[in-house]
Design a protein around this motif. Structure first.
Motif, PDB file in Angstrom:
ATOM      1  N   UNK A  13       0.845  -1.201   0.000  1.00  0.00           N
ATOM      2  CA  UNK A  13       0.000   0.000   0.000  1.00  0.00           C
ATOM      3  C   UNK A  13       0.881   1.251   0.000  1.00  0.00           C
ATOM      4  N   UNK A  14       1.859   1.243   0.879  1.00  0.00           N
ATOM      5  CA  UNK A  14       2.765   2.389   0.986  1.00  0.00           C
ATOM      6  C   UNK A  14       3.462   2.663  -0.347  1.00  0.00           C
ATOM      7  N   UNK A  15       3.984   1.604  -0.976  1.00  0.00           N
ATOM      8  CA  UNK A  15       4.705   1.776  -2.234  1.00  0.00           C
ATOM      9  C   UNK A  15       3.796   2.297  -3.343  1.00  0.00           C
ATOM     10  N   UNK A  16       2.594   1.764  -3.416  1.00  0.00           N
ATOM     11  CA  UNK A  16       1.650   2.273  -4.415  1.00  0.00           C
ATOM     12  C   UNK A  16       1.373   3.754  -4.204  1.00  0.00           C
ATOM     13  N   UNK A  47      -6.039  -4.478   8.171  1.00  0.00           N
ATOM     14  CA  UNK A  47      -6.299  -4.738   6.757  1.00  0.00           C
ATOM     15  C   UNK A  47      -7.343  -5.848   6.624  1.00  0.00           C
ATOM     16  N   UNK A  48      -8.322  -5.638   5.725  1.00  0.00           N
ATOM     17  CA  UNK A  48      -9.366  -6.640   5.513  1.00  0.00           C
ATOM     18  C   UNK A  48      -9.611  -6.803   4.015  1.00  0.00           C
ATOM     19  N   UNK A  49     -10.426  -7.763   3.663  1.00  0.00           N
ATOM     20  CA  UNK A  49     -10.779  -7.962   2.263  1.00  0.00           C
ATOM     21  C   UNK A  49     -11.490  -6.735   1.710  1.00  0.00           C
ATOM     22  N   UNK A  50     -12.389  -6.149   2.497  1.00  0.00           N
ATOM     23  CA  UNK A  50     -13.077  -4.925   2.063  1.00  0.00           C
ATOM     24  C   UNK A  50     -12.081  -3.804   1.787  1.00  0.00           C
ATOM     25  N   UNK A  51     -11.067  -3.707   2.649  1.00  0.00           N
ATOM     26  CA  UNK A  51     -10.021  -2.707   2.452  1.00  0.00           C
ATOM     27  C   UNK A  51      -9.284  -2.976   1.143  1.00  0.00           C
ATOM     28  N   UNK A  52      -8.954  -4.241   0.903  1.00  0.00           N
ATOM     29  CA  UNK A  52      -8.242  -4.608  -0.321  1.00  0.00           C
ATOM     30  C   UNK A  52      -9.061  -4.234  -1.551  1.00  0.00           C
ATOM     31  N   UNK A  53     -10.351  -4.492  -1.504  1.00  0.00           N
ATOM     32  CA  UNK A  53     -11.239  -4.160  -2.632  1.00  0.00           C
ATOM     33  C   UNK A  53     -11.254  -2.656  -2.868  1.00  0.00           C
ATOM     34  N   UNK A  54     -11.428  -1.892  -1.798  1.00  0.00           N
ATOM     35  CA  UNK A  54     -11.463  -0.429  -1.921  1.00  0.00           C
ATOM     36  C   UNK A  54     -10.143   0.119  -2.462  1.00  0.00           C
ATOM     37  N   UNK A  55      -9.043  -0.378  -1.932  1.00  0.00           N
ATOM     38  CA  UNK A  55      -7.731   0.095  -2.379  1.00  0.00           C
ATOM     39  C   UNK A  55      -7.453  -0.306  -3.823  1.00  0.00           C
ATOM     40  N   UNK A  56      -7.837  -1.516  -4.203  1.00  0.00           N
ATOM     41  CA  UNK A  56      -7.640  -1.971  -5.581  1.00  0.00           C
ATOM     42  C   UNK A  56      -8.398  -1.070  -6.551  1.00  0.00           C
ATOM     43  N   UNK A  57      -9.619  -0.723  -6.188  1.00  0.00           N
ATOM     44  CA  UNK A  57     -10.401   0.194  -7.034  1.00  0.00           C
ATOM     45  C   UNK A  57      -9.754   1.570  -7.099  1.00  0.00           C
ATOM     46  N   UNK A  58      -9.346   2.056  -5.951  1.00  0.00           N
ATOM     47  CA  UNK A  58      -8.758   3.397  -5.892  1.00  0.00           C
ATOM     48  C   UNK A  58      -7.468   3.476  -6.717  1.00  0.00           C
ATOM     49  N   UNK A  59      -6.580   2.491  -6.525  1.00  0.00           N
ATOM     50  CA  UNK A  59      -5.293   2.506  -7.221  1.00  0.00           C
ATOM     51  C   UNK A  59      -5.376   1.932  -8.636  1.00  0.00           C
ATOM     52  N   UNK A  60      -6.561   1.397  -8.983  1.00  0.00           N
ATOM     53  CA  UNK A  60      -6.769   0.786 -10.298  1.00  0.00           C
ATOM     54  C   UNK A  60      -5.769  -0.350 -10.554  1.00  0.00           C
ATOM     55  N   UNK A  61      -5.698  -1.233  -9.562  1.00  0.00           N
ATOM     56  CA  UNK A  61      -4.880  -2.441  -9.679  1.00  0.00           C
ATOM     57  C   UNK A  61      -5.789  -3.645  -9.448  1.00  0.00           C
ATOM     58  N   UNK A  62      -5.315  -4.796  -9.849  1.00  0.00           N
ATOM     59  CA  UNK A  62      -6.070  -6.017  -9.605  1.00  0.00           C
ATOM     60  C   UNK A  62      -6.128  -6.288  -8.102  1.00  0.00           C
ATOM     61  N   UNK A  63      -7.192  -6.871  -7.672  1.00  0.00           N
ATOM     62  CA  UNK A  63      -7.342  -7.235  -6.260  1.00  0.00           C
ATOM     63  C   UNK A  63      -6.206  -8.157  -5.830  1.00  0.00           C
TER      64      UNK A  63
END
Length: 117
Positions: A13-16, A47-63
């Motif tokens: 997350x930090x690196x992204x 960190x949770x799955x919901x967090x991963x989903x939100x971050x993936x959408x925000x950063x436009x990366x695959x889950x």
């Protein structure tokens, strides 16, 4: 959850965020959370799955970008196991040919020495 896995996800997350020149506040605003929550995620906390989903959408990366962090060690150990298995297969298939070649070389050497006598 494994602390090392959480730390790997936090680092991802930090690196992204840093690679994209974003502040924790900008990421927090983008996924409708607090700056403190982003800080915790980057430190491997909460960190949770919901967090991963939100971050993936925000950063436009695959889950998978975040989920793979938990598999890195098992993937690298699987790769090592595969490498060893492949080496054994290659060795078992090549060794008889190598031995045959060595045997033929000895015969040729023997025949050369008889011809030179």
């Amino acid at each position: 959850m494994d602390r090392k896995i959480d730390e790997q996800r936090g680092l991802a997350i930090y690196q992204l965020r840093r690679d994209r020149g974003l502040t924790q506040q900008q990421v927090a605003d983008g996924i409708d959370l607090s700056k403190q929550a982003i800080s915790k995620f980057e430190h491997g906390i909460g960190f949770s799955l919901d967090t991963a989903i939100d971050l993936a959408r925000f950063f436009k990366v695959e889950l998978d970008y975040f989920l793979k962090q938990s598999k890195k060690e098992s993937i690298s150990s699987e790769k090592e196991t595969d490498r060893i298995r492949i080496e054994k297969i290659v060795e078992s298939r090549i060794t008889p040919y190598v031995l045959k070649i060595l045997e033929l070389e000895k015969r040729v050497d023997g025949l050369e020495s008889k011809l030179l006598e």
